[in-house]
Motif scaffolding. Structure first.
Motif, mmCIF file in Angstrom:
data_model
loop_
_atom_site.group_PDB
_atom_site.id
_atom_site.type_symbol
_atom_site.label_atom_id
_atom_site.label_comp_id
_atom_site.label_asym_id
_atom_site.label_seq_id
_atom_site.Cartn_x
_atom_site.Cartn_y
_atom_site.Cartn_z
ATOM 1 N N SER A 71 0.827 -1.206 0.000
ATOM 2 C CA SER A 71 0.000 0.000 0.000
ATOM 3 C C SER A 71 0.861 1.255 0.000
ATOM 4 N N GLY A 193 -8.386 -1.030 5.301
ATOM 5 C CA GLY A 193 -8.941 -0.703 3.990
ATOM 6 C C GLY A 193 -7.861 -0.384 2.974
ATOM 7 N N VAL A 194 -6.889 0.446 3.368
ATOM 8 C CA VAL A 194 -5.796 0.789 2.450
ATOM 9 C C VAL A 194 -4.931 -0.439 2.172
ATOM 10 N N ALA A 197 -6.676 -2.546 -0.303
ATOM 11 C CA ALA A 197 -6.513 -2.011 -1.657
ATOM 12 C C ALA A 197 -5.164 -2.425 -2.232
ATOM 13 N N LEU A 200 -5.451 -5.993 -3.278
ATOM 14 C CA LEU A 200 -6.266 -6.156 -4.485
ATOM 15 C C LEU A 200 -5.482 -5.779 -5.739
ATOM 16 N N LEU A 201 -4.727 -4.701 -5.648
ATOM 17 C CA LEU A 201 -4.000 -4.206 -6.811
ATOM 18 C C LEU A 201 -2.649 -4.888 -6.990
ATOM 19 N N SER A 206 1.703 -8.461 -2.113
ATOM 20 C CA SER A 206 1.063 -8.484 -0.798
ATOM 21 C C SER A 206 1.287 -9.819 -0.102
#
Length: 377
Positions: A71, A193-194, A197, A200-201, A206
């Motif tokens: 992130s 949340g961040v 993200a 997800l990206l 990750s």
């Protein structure tokens, strides 16, 4: 206020001049800012974050790894649009403004003096020279923890800062201990949340980060280096390699810190409570480089009306004690007793202050709990 603005403008102009001069001369500038930028470029080019960064110039950053969550790389994307020197300049300017904001928030007395003392502090000039983001993250925490007015978004800046570096998570317990449960939950929700993200990206990066890279300490060989001013680093310099000493001392620090935070909150002194939390975080972190001790800036502001305290803080965080001891190449392991005290100046000073405050707290509590003496008639 006007004098402070003039000083800040002059400093920013000097930093801009330095960036242009080094850029035109082809000389590198900013080690950590180059890593941030290389991480952002790796994202844009589809390259792995936790392998050697291909966009990194070995002359400027010594092939350092990207040690932040995925992130963070997403949040660093604007740096990819700039040359490395101007990426450093952007972070340096943001750091100067952040330090000014934090200093004003803490320096209720003689704010101009507190501002003028900042260049003397070793964490300040080291952070700016490296292009580190710590000053900006600290300002985000301070703005969230010490709001001018009640905000429905309280806690979100702390959560966002933790999505860049995990260490600001220490301020979630601060919010809980000071009765701001909703802000604590918002901080955690923002962080998650961040981070989600990022997952997800950047799913591959990750998985790599949260399962191995986060725990892969590629700086383990420098754990005993003098610039690591954490309990872990201090025990390494003592030759105590067992994690038991570190874990036990960290637990004591956290317990004492929690009690002190509650006490300062009860007294209506949130600035002191926040400084105690930051000090605990720096001590118990597995790795606290000297530029992580940028919390010396609000400490100096907090002490700006106390001459003796200000002199002591300035003497410790000037970095002179760390500069006079042999360092590097594991020479720290052969220090004599005097060098051991000087070379652990940040850690020992924080422990000493914490011990004094804890003893005072316990003394006051025992005094309140003691039964009143009977009067002899």
């Amino acid at each position: 206020m006007r004098q402070e603005k003039n000083i800040v403008v002059v400093v920013i102009a000097a930093l801009a001049g330095l960036a242009v001069f080094r850029w035109l001369g082809g000389a590198p500038l900013g080690v950590d800012s180059a890593v941030y930028r290389a991480g952002a470029l790796a994202v844009l080019r589809g390259q792995p974050l936790y392998e050697p960064l291909l966009a990194l110039d070995p002359k400027s950053a010594l092939e350092l790894p990207f040690t932040y969550p995925p992130s963070a790389a997403l949040l660093f994307l604007p740096l990819a649009a700039l040359p490395a020197h101007f990426a450093w300049l952007l972070i340096a300017v943001g750091s100067v403004l952040a330090l000014w904001s934090v200093s004003r928030r803490f320096a209720r007395e003689r704010p101009l003096l507190a501002l003028c003392l900042l260049p003397v502090l070793e964490p300040v000039w080291r952070m700016i020279s490296l292009g580190q983001i710590n000053g900006v993250l600290m300002a985000m925490v301070v703005l969230d923890a010490l709001p001018v007015r009640n905000r429905k978004s309280g806690g979100m800046l702390i959560g966002l800062a933790a999505a860049v570096k995990l260490t600001p998570l220490i301020f979630v317990p601060y919010l809980l201990l000071t009765g701001r449960r909703a802000d604590a939950w918002r901080a955690l929700a923002t962080f998650l949340g961040v981070s989600a993200a990022g997952a997800l990206l950047l799913p591959g990066d990750s998985i790599r980060y949260w399962t191995s890279a986060m725990l892969d300490n590629r700086n383990a060989g420098t754990l005993d280096w003098v610039l690591d001013q954490s309990l872990h680093g201090m025990f390494a310099r003592f030759g105590a390699t067992s994690l038991g000493w570190y874990a036990a001392s960290a637990a004591v620090c956290l317990l004492a810190g929690a009690l002190l935070v509650r006490e300062f909150h009860r007294r209506g002194d949130p600035r002191a409570a926040l400084l105690v939390t930051a000090g605990c975080g720096l001590l118990v972190s597995p790795l606290s480089w000297t530029h992580h001790w940028i919390w010396a800036v609000p400490l100096v502001g907090f002490l700006s009306g106390k001459r003796a305290g200000l002199i002591c803080a300035g003497a410790v965080f000037s970095g002179i004690a760390l500069a006079v001891v042999p360092e590097g190449g594991h020479r720290e392991l052969s220090w004599n007793p005097v060098e051991m005290v000087l070379g652990n100046a940040y850690v020992l000073s924080a422990l000493a202050v914490g011990a004094v405050l804890s003893v005072r707290l316990l003394t006051r509590r025992s005094g309140r709990l003691a039964p009143p003496a009977r009067q002899v008639r």
